[in-house]
Scaffold this active site. Sequence first.
Site, mmCIF file in Angstrom:
data_model
loop_
_atom_site.group_PDB
_atom_site.id
_atom_site.type_symbol
_atom_site.label_atom_id
_atom_site.label_comp_id
_atom_site.label_asym_id
_atom_site.label_seq_id
_atom_site.Cartn_x
_atom_site.Cartn_y
_atom_site.Cartn_z
ATOM 1 N N THR A 1 -4.397 -0.697 -6.915
ATOM 2 C CA THR A 1 -5.227 0.434 -7.320
ATOM 3 C C THR A 1 -4.467 1.750 -7.402
ATOM 4 O O THR A 1 -3.383 1.896 -6.836
ATOM 5 C CB THR A 1 -6.387 0.607 -6.296
ATOM 6 O OG1 THR A 1 -7.321 1.559 -6.781
ATOM 7 C CG2 THR A 1 -5.884 1.077 -4.941
ATOM 8 N N GLY B 1 -13.998 -1.664 -6.115
ATOM 9 C CA GLY B 1 -15.316 -1.130 -5.755
ATOM 10 C C GLY B 1 -15.307 -0.214 -4.548
ATOM 11 O O GLY B 1 -16.362 0.055 -3.971
ATOM 12 N N GLY B 2 -14.121 0.257 -4.127
ATOM 13 C CA GLY B 2 -14.063 1.191 -3.001
ATOM 14 C C GLY B 2 -14.664 0.564 -1.751
ATOM 15 O O GLY B 2 -14.377 -0.586 -1.417
ATOM 16 N N ASP C 1 -7.998 8.226 1.011
ATOM 17 C CA ASP C 1 -8.509 7.120 1.834
ATOM 18 C C ASP C 1 -8.263 7.364 3.321
ATOM 19 O O ASP C 1 -8.778 6.632 4.164
ATOM 20 C CB ASP C 1 -7.887 5.779 1.405
ATOM 21 C CG ASP C 1 -8.619 5.179 0.218
ATOM 22 O OD1 ASP C 1 -9.695 5.683 -0.131
ATOM 23 O OD2 ASP C 1 -8.112 4.202 -0.365
ATOM 24 N N SER D 1 -7.456 0.954 3.738
ATOM 25 C CA SER D 1 -8.029 0.434 2.497
ATOM 26 C C SER D 1 -9.209 -0.480 2.794
ATOM 27 O O SER D 1 -9.390 -0.942 3.921
ATOM 28 C CB SER D 1 -6.948 -0.361 1.763
ATOM 29 O OG SER D 1 -7.495 -0.980 0.627
ATOM 30 N N SER D 2 -9.995 -0.751 1.752
ATOM 31 C CA SER D 2 -11.053 -1.764 1.854
ATOM 32 C C SER D 2 -10.716 -2.989 0.998
ATOM 33 O O SER D 2 -11.528 -3.914 0.891
ATOM 34 C CB SER D 2 -12.380 -1.193 1.367
ATOM 35 O OG SER D 2 -12.768 -0.108 2.158
ATOM 36 N N ASN E 1 -6.587 4.211 -6.559
ATOM 37 C CA ASN E 1 -7.773 4.727 -5.874
ATOM 38 C C ASN E 1 -8.864 4.989 -6.907
ATOM 39 O O ASN E 1 -9.465 4.039 -7.380
ATOM 40 C CB ASN E 1 -7.482 5.950 -5.003
ATOM 41 C CG ASN E 1 -8.665 6.257 -4.085
ATOM 42 O OD1 ASN E 1 -9.482 5.364 -3.848
ATOM 43 N ND2 ASN E 1 -8.784 7.461 -3.594
ATOM 44 N N ARG F 1 0.843 -1.190 0.000
ATOM 45 C CA ARG F 1 0.000 0.000 0.000
ATOM 46 C C ARG F 1 0.885 1.250 0.000
ATOM 47 O O ARG F 1 1.963 1.260 0.602
ATOM 48 C CB ARG F 1 -0.836 -0.040 1.275
ATOM 49 C CG ARG F 1 -1.762 1.124 1.507
ATOM 50 C CD ARG F 1 -2.973 1.031 0.671
ATOM 51 N NE ARG F 1 -4.063 1.868 1.173
ATOM 52 C CZ ARG F 1 -5.128 2.159 0.457
ATOM 53 N NH1 ARG F 1 -5.259 1.716 -0.783
ATOM 54 N NH2 ARG F 1 -6.097 2.900 0.958
ATOM 55 N N THR G 1 -9.450 0.402 -8.827
ATOM 56 C CA THR G 1 -8.871 -0.793 -8.291
ATOM 57 C C THR G 1 -9.113 -1.944 -9.246
ATOM 58 O O THR G 1 -10.070 -1.931 -9.992
ATOM 59 C CB THR G 1 -9.573 -1.073 -6.945
ATOM 60 O OG1 THR G 1 -9.543 0.132 -6.216
ATOM 61 C CG2 THR G 1 -8.939 -2.200 -6.201
HETATM 62 O O1 DON Z 1 -8.093 1.056 -0.976
HETATM 63 C C1 DON Z 1 -9.283 1.294 -1.113
HETATM 64 O O2 DON Z 1 -10.137 0.838 -0.390
HETATM 65 C C2 DON Z 1 -9.719 2.184 -2.267
HETATM 66 N N1 DON Z 1 -8.646 3.065 -2.628
HETATM 67 C C3 DON Z 1 -10.150 1.315 -3.407
HETATM 68 C C4 DON Z 1 -10.653 2.086 -4.594
HETATM 69 C C5 DON Z 1 -11.439 1.269 -5.554
HETATM 70 O O3 DON Z 1 -11.739 0.131 -5.320
HETATM 71 C C6 DON Z 1 -11.873 1.938 -6.804
HETATM 72 N N2 DON Z 1 -12.453 0.988 -7.732
HETATM 73 N N3 DON Z 1 -13.549 0.865 -8.072
#
Ligand code: DON
Length: 573
Positions: free
Chosen positions: A403, A477-478, A427, A456-457, A405, A107, A385
Amino acid sequence: MFKIFFIFLSSFVSFSTLAAESSFPIIDYQSIHHPHISNTGMVVSQRKVASQVGSDILGKGGNAVDAAVATALALAVVLPRAGNLGGGGFMMVYLESLDKTIAIDYREKAPAAAHRDLFLDENGNYDKQKAQFSLLSAGVPGSVAGLYYALTKYGTMSWKEVIAPSILLAEKGFVVPHDLANTLSFSTYRKRLTSNPAAAKSFYKKNKDLYSAGEILRQPDLAWTLKQLSKHGPDAFYKGAIAKKIVKEMKKNGGLITADDLENYVVAERVPVKGTYKGFDIVSMPPSSSGGIHLIQMLNMLESYSIKEMGFGSADTIHILAEVMKRAYADRSKYLGDSDFYNVPSGLISKEYAKELNKNISLKNRTPSNQVYAGNPLPYESPDTTHFSIMDSFGNAVANTYTLNFSYGSGIVIPGTGMLINNEMDDFSSKPGTPNGYGLLGSEANSIEGNKRPLSSMTPTIIFKDKKPYLVFGSPGGSRIITTVLQVALNVMTHGMNIAQAVNSPRIHHQWLPEVLMIEEGFGADTEALLEQRGYRLYPSRTMGSVQAILNKDGYFYGAADPRRPSAGVVSP
Ligand code: DON
């Protein structure tokens, strides 16, 4: 119905033929969802051409880690919205020879000069432009260090060998798929990317014109970057010619990343978080991701309910899922942050804590989010991501999510490198009570500090059955990553779906706040009406996540690439 089909079938096929076929993988050929099947190894990623690169590496005798690094580098060329060199991520590696799963945390880290009020304006308000679209939004990238670490520690091939296909893809170009042409044409991305001259040069024609699907996109600057990496290894990125370009751009346009920040970047190898669910073993990513902890926490809670009997997609099942999700995300906002800086309570994944949380869940009545608070887990005691999944014929497995982000990160390309830089600093929790780009709230645990990793998720996960890797998967998917992974896991472990159906089936998402139940198409009007009667505010979402998954059963790999984002693909050697 099944009986009638069987009689019909047996009138054409003799019993002896059926018996002979029983050595083939067992799959329900009446399903409308079909996985890919192979027993030679498998790569599933969000771009079929990148899966092909990984599969070719497996075909040459490489292991899953060799293929993973080659696939990740190829995605950095062919999937610029998420594949990356300028971002970071997480890799779970199961090594058959050691019977062990390793969690590699690559990360991004906050630059040393970052501080808690970095994204507040003069009135103390969260400044979205700064946090999401300026060079200040960039964390020190970890992808190059992470991939190199994985390869040299757990791979078998040379760095030069695994990077070669990406150099070709960047230099000679690749055929632009519809999905890439389409996203580059969206007004938000087009405006953002064309306002940065280096990004405009990388992803648009002269005069900022669009590429059409089927045309060839060449990225000569990115090819230069990859050649530097091939020749000098990660030193090129963290100390050498690429580092110089990054630092120059940061100085020129107000970024924080210094030569020292780049040189000090370190990958962290961590112990995965582990849990169980109805006889399966769940192994997933620990902090600095919140993914593994909340996946296990939610599965612990769900274990007490008769989800199978309530049925997939019923209002009762969706209600329980939403109640469980709300409680997990309330805890996330309070307790989760980079464990190198903050003691994340280990009690979050205990079965006792799940039972405690379940006490306040009613089978029928919705708990409004303002009556859901972070719980009291036992404290720490000691110790856009993209995801791809790979399994090899040696028994190894890799689940990798990485990712920039947002799709295309901050929209800023470092001049001369062809490389988009992440906006991962968003984040962090910039201000208590103010949501980030995914509507997520945070607290002290995830406040901005120099050298800290933003929470992060991302949830790259391996589920074991009878001690063997059974399901290898993950998703972008954030904030919706964790709930997406949860539902695919339940679809396999509880609903008994084949992997293609498990991936394709519609999903829901609740993250406590905002108080809405996001719902994909396909659950049906009557289910939606029943949920609305319980007081849920439904928010239709076209798609959530993009799961790339492999199920390993009876000597065969079953692969499914999520149809939600086109041009994904499964390839086997
Ligand atoms: O690390 C995370 O949780 C976010 N930066 C992820 C971002 C993400 O999944 C965007 N994609 N759809």
